[in-house]
Write an enzyme that holds these catalytic residues in place. Structure first.
Site, short mmCIF file in Angstrom:
data_model
loop_
_atom_site.label_atom_id
_atom_site.label_comp_id
_atom_site.label_asym_id
_atom_site.label_seq_id
_atom_site.Cartn_x
_atom_site.Cartn_y
_atom_site.Cartn_z
N ASP A 108 23.89 57.90 15.50
CA ASP A 108 23.01 57.32 16.80
C ASP A 108 23.23 58.16 17.87
OD1 ASP A 108 22.60 54.19 17.30
OD2 ASP A 108 23.14 55.11 19.18
N ASN A 113 15.23 57.23 27.81
CA ASN A 113 13.92 56.66 27.90
C ASN A 113 13.76 56.26 29.46
OD1 ASN A 113 12.73 56.79 25.56
ND2 ASN A 113 13.79 54.75 24.85
N ASP A 149 10.86 60.29 22.57
CA ASP A 149 10.28 60.26 21.10
C ASP A 149 10.49 61.93 21.04
OD1 ASP A 149 9.32 57.93 20.85
OD2 ASP A 149 7.40 58.27 21.10
N GLU A 185 16.79 54.65 17.50
CA GLU A 185 17.73 55.99 17.70
C GLU A 185 18.72 56.35 16.72
OE1 GLU A 185 18.67 53.47 18.75
OE2 GLU A 185 20.44 53.52 20.02
N1 LIG Z 1 11.26 56.58 22.77
C1 LIG Z 1 11.56 55.79 21.79
N2 LIG Z 1 12.57 54.94 22.26
C2 LIG Z 1 13.00 54.17 21.02
C3 LIG Z 1 12.59 54.08 19.94
N3 LIG Z 1 13.14 53.13 19.15
C4 LIG Z 1 13.76 52.72 19.84
N4 LIG Z 1 13.84 53.22 21.30
C5 LIG Z 1 14.89 52.61 22.45
O1 LIG Z 1 16.09 53.20 22.16
C6 LIG Z 1 17.05 52.37 22.88
C7 LIG Z 1 18.14 52.03 22.21
O2 LIG Z 1 19.09 51.67 23.28
P1 LIG Z 1 20.59 51.17 22.85
O3 LIG Z 1 20.59 50.37 21.60
O4 LIG Z 1 20.95 50.17 24.05
O5 LIG Z 1 21.45 52.24 22.67
P2 LIG Z 1 21.86 53.38 23.44
O6 LIG Z 1 21.26 53.53 25.05
O7 LIG Z 1 21.60 54.76 22.94
O8 LIG Z 1 23.37 53.28 23.92
P3 LIG Z 1 24.65 53.73 23.08
O9 LIG Z 1 23.80 53.82 21.57
O10 LIG Z 1 25.62 52.63 23.05
O11 LIG Z 1 24.80 55.17 23.35
C8 LIG Z 1 16.22 51.06 23.31
O12 LIG Z 1 15.93 51.35 24.82
C9 LIG Z 1 15.03 51.13 22.51
O13 LIG Z 1 13.93 50.61 23.28
C10 LIG Z 1 11.51 55.22 19.65
O14 LIG Z 1 10.90 55.22 18.49
N5 LIG Z 1 11.30 56.01 20.57
#
Ligand SMILES: Nc1nc2c(ncn2[C@@H]2O[C@H](COP(=O)(O)OP(=O)(O)OP(=O)(O)O)[C@@H](O)[C@H]2O)c(=O)[nH]1
Length: 265
Positions: free
Chosen positions: A138, A146, A155, A181
């Protein structure tokens, strides 16, 4: 009559040749053999009849040949059309398979296709009695990536991490995008010790990734949870759950870490 049979494809030529010969024969018979007018008339009628029969037979043959040729032509066109249709369908099938099996952004296995492939690998590892490891990877603080640089950069980061995974793992390992992610990797014939080493190397490569302009302040890192298949009852789903739980232990312990599931040690 023989002309109609000997020159079957040239009706006019055969007709004129036959008429020429019939008239010549008749004239020669009258001039040199001196046959009686009644005989001449009978001969003329006979020759006319043979010419008419020959002409009709050849005409019919020509009509049949034309029809046959037209049918053949149509059949060839249909075959060509069919071949085009087959090629088109094959390409559509390939596109559909691609959509179903590949993640559109990273090109990695889609979640469903990963499950299918990983399940097969797990079964095989069990049969061969070799260890089987699974990574859940992860990206750390991806939401803030983002939020800070935008989704396009987000992306791009996901694509680069997918590339790192594909480059640093073995061709026999199966990598999938699990969602958002999160990535998942099935590693057949991999002991816990090897899995730890591979995961550490992967984590390091991600941290060393050259970033896009303007993203210099970003410290890109991933947290990896590892689980090892350790019993006959341990299915893929439960293995994934264990790796996922381990990943969140890593997140709680500060991120940018490799965490091994306790029952895998
Ligand atoms: N750019 C992009 N963002 C994505 C995609 N799929 C999911 N996301 C974003 O990935 C983010 C995941 O955030 P969280 O689940 O809070 O995880 P994190 O910010 O990485 O925090 P931790 O995992 O705890 O370190 C969310 O804001 C989703 O909108 C994608 O295909 N592209």
């Amino acid at each position: 009559m023989a002309f109609y049979l000997l020159i079957p494809n040239l009706l006019t030529v055969a007709m004129f040749a036959s008429l020429y010969l019939s008239i010549g024969f008749l004239a020669a018979a009258v001039l040199f053999a001196g046959i009686a007018p009644v005989v001449t008339l009978r001969l003329a009628l006979l020759l006319i009849m043979t010419n008419v029969v020959g002409f009709c037979a050849l005409l019919r043959l020509e009509i049949l040949q034309r029809k046959q040729f037209a049918l053949l032509h149509e059949e060839r066109n249909q075959n060509r059309h069919l071949l085009k249709e087959i090629a088109h369908r094959k390409s559509l099938e390939a596109q559909l398979r691609m959509v179903a099996e590949r993640d559109a952004l990273t090109g990695l296995n889609s979640r469903s296709h990963f499950m299918k492939r990983a399940e097969a690998l797990l079964q095989r590892s069990r049969l061969e009695k070799v260890p089987f490891s699974l990574f859940m990877i992860d990206v750390d603080h991806f939401k803030s990536i983002n939020d800070t640089w935008g989704h396009t950069h987000g992306d791009w980061v996901l694509t680069k991490i997918a590339e790192v995974c594909a480059q640093s793992l073995r061709p026999t390992d199966v990598i999938g995008r699990f969602g958002g992610e999160e990535f998942v990797v099935a590693l057949p014939d991999t002991s816990p010790k090897d899995a730890q080493t591979i995961a550490e190397r992967l984590k390091k490569k991600v941290a060393e990734l050259p970033l896009q302009e303007g993203m210099n302040e970003l410290c890109l890192s991933v947290t990896i949870g590892i689980a090892l298949a350790n019993s006959e009852e341990d299915g893929l789903e439960s293995l994934i759950t264990r790796a996922d739980q381990t990943l969140y232990v890593g997140k709680r312990n500060g991120r940018n870490r490799v965490e091994m599931s306790r029952d895998s040690c």
